[in-house]
Design a protein around this motif. Structure first.
Motif, PDB file in Angstrom:
ATOM      1  N   THR A 241     -19.260  22.062   6.226  1.00 16.37           N
ATOM      2  CA  THR A 241     -18.883  21.153   5.146  1.00 16.37           C
ATOM      3  C   THR A 241     -20.121  20.337   4.811  1.00 16.37           C
ATOM      4  O   THR A 241     -20.659  19.643   5.673  1.00 16.37           O
ATOM      5  CB  THR A 241     -17.729  20.221   5.553  1.00 16.37           C
ATOM      6  OG1 THR A 241     -16.607  21.024   5.938  1.00 16.37           O
ATOM      7  CG2 THR A 241     -17.337  19.302   4.411  1.00 16.37           C
TER       8      THR A 241
ATOM      9  N   THR B 231     -21.890  17.351   3.007  1.00 14.72           N
ATOM     10  CA  THR B 231     -21.717  16.026   2.393  1.00 14.72           C
ATOM     11  C   THR B 231     -23.000  15.236   2.637  1.00 14.72           C
ATOM     12  O   THR B 231     -23.839  15.638   3.435  1.00 14.72           O
ATOM     13  CB  THR B 231     -20.547  15.237   3.019  1.00 14.72           C
ATOM     14  OG1 THR B 231     -20.850  14.945   4.388  1.00 14.72           O
ATOM     15  CG2 THR B 231     -19.235  15.985   2.928  1.00 14.72           C
ATOM     16  N   ASP B 232     -23.109  14.086   1.967  1.00 14.34           N
ATOM     17  CA  ASP B 232     -24.212  13.198   2.319  1.00 14.34           C
ATOM     18  C   ASP B 232     -23.775  12.371   3.529  1.00 14.34           C
ATOM     19  O   ASP B 232     -22.655  12.532   4.037  1.00 14.34           O
ATOM     20  CB  ASP B 232     -24.629  12.330   1.127  1.00 14.34           C
ATOM     21  CG  ASP B 232     -23.552  11.387   0.624  1.00 14.34           C
ATOM     22  OD1 ASP B 232     -22.565  11.118   1.357  1.00 14.34           O
ATOM     23  OD2 ASP B 232     -23.682  10.901  -0.518  1.00 14.34           O
TER      24      ASP B 232
ATOM     25  N   LEU C  90     -20.527  10.671   3.574  1.00 11.19           N
ATOM     26  CA  LEU C  90     -19.410  11.613   3.541  1.00 11.19           C
ATOM     27  C   LEU C  90     -18.939  11.918   2.129  1.00 11.19           C
ATOM     28  O   LEU C  90     -17.802  12.296   1.900  1.00 11.19           O
ATOM     29  CB  LEU C  90     -18.254  11.140   4.425  1.00 11.19           C
ATOM     30  CG  LEU C  90     -18.602  10.905   5.890  1.00 11.19           C
ATOM     31  CD1 LEU C  90     -17.369  10.462   6.675  1.00 11.19           C
ATOM     32  CD2 LEU C  90     -19.222  12.146   6.519  1.00 11.19           C
ATOM     33  N   GLN C  91     -19.850  11.763   1.150  1.00 13.78           N
ATOM     34  CA  GLN C  91     -19.534  12.092  -0.235  1.00 13.78           C
ATOM     35  C   GLN C  91     -20.018  13.507  -0.544  1.00 13.78           C
ATOM     36  O   GLN C  91     -21.088  13.928  -0.095  1.00 13.78           O
ATOM     37  CB  GLN C  91     -20.209  11.097  -1.186  1.00 13.78           C
ATOM     38  CG  GLN C  91     -19.771   9.654  -0.973  1.00 13.78           C
ATOM     39  CD  GLN C  91     -18.272   9.491  -1.150  1.00 13.78           C
ATOM     40  OE1 GLN C  91     -17.718   9.890  -2.180  1.00 13.78           O
ATOM     41  NE2 GLN C  91     -17.619   8.907  -0.166  1.00 13.78           N
ATOM     42  N   THR C  92     -19.256  14.226  -1.335  1.00 16.72           N
ATOM     43  CA  THR C  92     -19.618  15.590  -1.708  1.00 16.72           C
ATOM     44  C   THR C  92     -20.850  15.598  -2.612  1.00 16.72           C
ATOM     45  O   THR C  92     -21.116  14.620  -3.309  1.00 16.72           O
ATOM     46  CB  THR C  92     -18.437  16.299  -2.407  1.00 16.72           C
ATOM     47  OG1 THR C  92     -18.824  17.632  -2.676  1.00 16.72           O
ATOM     48  CG2 THR C  92     -18.049  15.607  -3.691  1.00 16.72           C
ATOM     49  N   LEU C  93     -21.587  16.681  -2.572  1.00 15.79           N
ATOM     50  CA  LEU C  93     -22.771  16.837  -3.421  1.00 15.79           C
ATOM     51  C   LEU C  93     -22.489  17.774  -4.591  1.00 15.79           C
ATOM     52  O   LEU C  93     -23.409  18.255  -5.239  1.00 15.79           O
ATOM     53  CB  LEU C  93     -23.935  17.393  -2.587  1.00 15.79           C
ATOM     54  CG  LEU C  93     -24.371  16.549  -1.393  1.00 15.79           C
ATOM     55  CD1 LEU C  93     -25.433  17.280  -0.593  1.00 15.79           C
ATOM     56  CD2 LEU C  93     -24.862  15.194  -1.830  1.00 15.79           C
ATOM     57  N   THR C  94     -21.225  18.018  -4.886  1.00 15.67           N
ATOM     58  CA  THR C  94     -20.827  18.993  -5.897  1.00 15.67           C
ATOM     59  C   THR C  94     -21.528  18.781  -7.230  1.00 15.67           C
ATOM     60  O   THR C  94     -21.974  19.731  -7.856  1.00 15.67           O
ATOM     61  CB  THR C  94     -19.299  18.962  -6.096  1.00 15.67           C
ATOM     62  OG1 THR C  94     -18.689  19.212  -4.840  1.00 15.67           O
ATOM     63  CG2 THR C  94     -18.850  20.014  -7.087  1.00 15.67           C
TER      64      THR C  94
ATOM     65  N   ALA D 285     -15.209  20.587  -2.478  1.00 18.14           N
ATOM     66  CA  ALA D 285     -15.106  19.635  -1.372  1.00 18.14           C
ATOM     67  C   ALA D 285     -16.302  19.732  -0.423  1.00 18.14           C
ATOM     68  O   ALA D 285     -16.379  19.004   0.560  1.00 18.14           O
ATOM     69  CB  ALA D 285     -13.813  19.873  -0.599  1.00 18.14           C
ATOM     70  N   GLY D 286     -17.226  20.655  -0.723  1.00 20.58           N
ATOM     71  CA  GLY D 286     -18.398  20.824   0.129  1.00 20.58           C
ATOM     72  C   GLY D 286     -18.225  21.863   1.219  1.00 20.58           C
ATOM     73  O   GLY D 286     -19.126  22.083   2.018  1.00 20.58           O
ATOM     74  N   ASN D 287     -17.064  22.529   1.244  1.00 21.88           N
ATOM     75  CA  ASN D 287     -16.801  23.530   2.286  1.00 21.88           C
ATOM     76  C   ASN D 287     -17.459  24.857   1.933  1.00 21.88           C
ATOM     77  O   ASN D 287     -17.475  25.268   0.781  1.00 21.88           O
ATOM     78  CB  ASN D 287     -15.297  23.744   2.461  1.00 21.88           C
ATOM     79  CG  ASN D 287     -14.611  22.480   2.905  1.00 21.88           C
ATOM     80  OD1 ASN D 287     -15.064  21.798   3.814  1.00 21.88           O
ATOM     81  ND2 ASN D 287     -13.514  22.140   2.253  1.00 21.88           N
TER      82      ASN D 287
ATOM     83  N   HIS E 291     -30.517  20.830  -3.727  1.00 24.41           N
ATOM     84  CA  HIS E 291     -29.614  20.356  -4.776  1.00 24.41           C
ATOM     85  C   HIS E 291     -30.413  19.840  -5.957  1.00 24.41           C
ATOM     86  O   HIS E 291     -31.608  19.563  -5.852  1.00 24.41           O
ATOM     87  CB  HIS E 291     -28.558  19.366  -4.289  1.00 24.41           C
ATOM     88  CG  HIS E 291     -29.032  18.212  -3.477  1.00 24.41           C
ATOM     89  ND1 HIS E 291     -29.488  17.060  -4.020  1.00 24.41           N
ATOM     90  CD2 HIS E 291     -29.074  18.044  -2.146  1.00 24.41           C
ATOM     91  CE1 HIS E 291     -29.798  16.204  -3.062  1.00 24.41           C
ATOM     92  NE2 HIS E 291     -29.569  16.778  -1.922  1.00 24.41           N
TER      93      HIS E 291
END
Length: 153
Positions: free
Chosen positions: A7, A9-10, A13-17, A50-52, A75
């Protein structure tokens, strides 16, 4: 082949989508295993919203010469301009069972290895495990290496 999950995330715990992330698994060298010949072609995975992510990789145990995967993360800025590149400072040795990326050993698997740990060995570990303390006992403060040597295969 083994399925490795992660998973992305930064540290907040925020997604990098929104930054179009890519996780790249690059073999350290070409290798052979049985009749299979493997090049160093990177395997690229784009995580879901969700970063998965899941990547199917050849387990590294038994590949000649010894091979591991280097994991890198790219990214982009909005608009597609390149902004960031990270390299995980860790040699990823993939086990036959696969599993979460954090459970993969950072050292090559070897039947002659000895792992000294209070915790069970990581998934796929092959070798000897010096289990300390013995089950149901507290660890002696004067000798933390008292325990039981177990073969893990």
């Amino acid at each position: 082949m083994a399925a490795v999950t992660f998973t992305l995330t930064d540290f907040g715990l925020q997604t990098l989508t929104g930054k179009s992330p890519r996780v790249i698994f690059t073999p350290s060298s070409a290798g052979v295993k049985g009749a299979r010949l493997f090049p160093t072609t990177p395997i690229v995975v784009i995580p879901d919203g969700a970063g998965n992510g899941t990547v199917t990789l050849e387990p590294t145990d038994g590949v000649v010469p010894t091979v591991w995967y280097t994991v890198s993360i790219e990214h982009l800025q909005p608009g597609g301009e390149y902004t960031h590149y990270d390299v995980l400072g860790y040699r990823l040795y993939v086990t036959d069972q696969g599993g979460p990326i954090g459970s993969m050993p950072g050292v090559p698997l070897s039947p002659s290895s000895v792992l000294v740990s209070l915790d069970p060995p990581p998934a796929g570990y092959k070798g000897w495990w010096l289990y300390s303390p013995a089950q149901g006992q507290e660890m002696p403060l004067d000798d933390p290496l008292i325990g039981e040597l177990r073969l893990v295969s």
